[in-house]
Design a protein around this motif. Sequence first.
Motif, PDB file in Angstrom:
ATOM      1  N   SER A 105       7.927  -2.660  10.522  1.00 41.37           N
ATOM      2  CA  SER A 105       8.020  -4.076  11.192  1.00 41.37           C
ATOM      3  C   SER A 105       8.563  -3.678  12.840  1.00 41.37           C
ATOM      4  O   SER A 105       7.989  -4.090  13.837  1.00 41.37           O
ATOM      5  CB  SER A 105       8.856  -4.909  10.655  1.00 41.37           C
ATOM      6  N   GLU A 124      12.837  -0.189  -0.438  1.00 39.75           N
ATOM      7  CA  GLU A 124      11.752  -0.967  -0.041  1.00 39.75           C
ATOM      8  C   GLU A 124      12.032  -1.783   1.396  1.00 39.75           C
ATOM      9  O   GLU A 124      11.131  -1.998   2.102  1.00 39.75           O
ATOM     10  CB  GLU A 124      11.268  -1.761  -1.270  1.00 39.75           C
ATOM     11  N   TRP A 132       2.508  -9.490   8.993  1.00 40.93           N
ATOM     12  CA  TRP A 132       2.579  -8.736   7.712  1.00 40.93           C
ATOM     13  C   TRP A 132       2.201  -9.545   6.485  1.00 40.93           C
ATOM     14  O   TRP A 132       2.537 -10.599   6.264  1.00 40.93           O
ATOM     15  CB  TRP A 132       4.090  -8.368   7.540  1.00 40.93           C
ATOM     16  N   TYR A 170       2.761  -5.009   3.435  1.00 44.41           N
ATOM     17  CA  TYR A 170       4.080  -4.195   3.281  1.00 44.41           C
ATOM     18  C   TYR A 170       3.874  -3.139   2.165  1.00 44.41           C
ATOM     19  O   TYR A 170       4.611  -2.118   2.162  1.00 44.41           O
ATOM     20  CB  TYR A 170       5.060  -5.258   2.742  1.00 44.41           C
ATOM     21  N   GLN A 175       4.915   0.735   2.070  1.00 44.29           N
ATOM     22  CA  GLN A 175       5.632   1.646   1.000  1.00 44.29           C
ATOM     23  C   GLN A 175       4.782   2.649   0.236  1.00 44.29           C
ATOM     24  O   GLN A 175       5.362   3.726   0.143  1.00 44.29           O
ATOM     25  CB  GLN A 175       5.895   0.271   0.081  1.00 44.29           C
ATOM     26  N   ASN A 196      10.215  -1.554   4.899  1.00 44.14           N
ATOM     27  CA  ASN A 196       9.605  -2.606   5.492  1.00 44.14           C
ATOM     28  C   ASN A 196      10.234  -3.195   6.990  1.00 44.14           C
ATOM     29  O   ASN A 196       9.347  -3.315   7.903  1.00 44.14           O
ATOM     30  CB  ASN A 196       9.618  -4.111   4.787  1.00 44.14           C
ATOM     31  N   THR A 230       2.249  -9.700   2.302  1.00 45.11           N
ATOM     32  CA  THR A 230       3.209  -9.440   1.044  1.00 45.11           C
ATOM     33  C   THR A 230       2.406  -9.051  -0.047  1.00 45.11           C
ATOM     34  O   THR A 230       3.054  -8.554  -1.142  1.00 45.11           O
ATOM     35  CB  THR A 230       4.343 -10.499   0.925  1.00 45.11           C
TER      36      THR A 230
END
Length: 370
Positions: A11, A3, A37, A64, A68, A7, A39
């Motif tokens: 980014s 993960e 971004w 994010y 994922q 991320n 969360t």
Amino acid sequence: MNEIEINQRASEVTSEITSGLQGGLYEGIQGTLRILWDTKELNAWAESTYINNKQANHKITIGYKLAQQLYGISKEYQRFMQLNQDCETFKDSFSYLNTIPKLPKFDSIDSSIENMFLGGLTWVYFHELGHLTQEHQYIRNKFSTNKSTSPHIEESFSKSYNPPQGKDAAISHATEFAADHEAVSYCLGELFRHFIPREEIENNAITANSRSEFLNTLFLFVCGLSCTMYLFHGVDTRELTKLPEGSHPEPIRRLEACIPQLIETLDLFSQSISSLKINRKEIANLCIGAAHSFGYFWRSRNGNPNTEIINGILQDPHLCSYWGEVIAAWDEIEPFIVSIRWFGTNLGLLQFTDTIRHKIYNNQQPENTN
């Protein structure tokens, strides 16, 4: 990738694109573009504070969790294809195509997964940019009956708590198709930039290796954009609506607009760059095969019987009613969009062919509704 690595990669890629746009197109219009971004949300959205063409102040936010999910589903899809693409049942399902879709060969499966993941991610990014360059939230408020106080345009169909209806839905759908159209144009530019050296294009001397890498990544890009459309819409088993409903078109309708645009644009490129050596039939087989293979996977994954085969707008069972409303909405808002659009090429502006318009205006039934 885990993960944290997903991320970080997401980014890095979006920050690089944003930096390039800020230092180029946005500097030219004295505007600003930021990437943020989130969360919490499995979503993405565009935000603008447009006021009378004074300045472009734009933000793109991506969750994010979305990054994922895109990576995870890319991994699932590729494993699914590895297991099924040589099976007779799979091949029989694609007997209507000239070429059975098959995963392109990369150095490693990890590289292939990452290319599909980044294809979906950049698609999301440029779709949001399309909303911003055409100031769609401002357009929706100007032409719709139900005004919104939010500066956001969100991508998740399920997030619409007060879904638009009637003309408002038609305008919402038209602007989604318009953002998709911009995104296709931008993404193709990125694919050329990354996989075909500038000097090869300028000298019309594209190598076999560059051509192969471009086509392989194009296949995975189509899978990635298909993934985002199905993912945002959710596992929805309803049939195609007769009229625009809610905030977003069904994934199959978006693909039926995007895939022909990909084919037409690449056909134009191949005519001007002869060393690219790809013909229209090859492009069509690749793009349609990629989209259909992901749809087949999505149906198998979710048990969704309405993951449709792409037949094209002319075969939509509600050609005259649905697309008639969308085109009427687009024709109303297009002149104003053209007058305020910050930047973009003619290829990025949504268009509907004379053939489609003629059939709708003459209330002709689809050629094939099977």
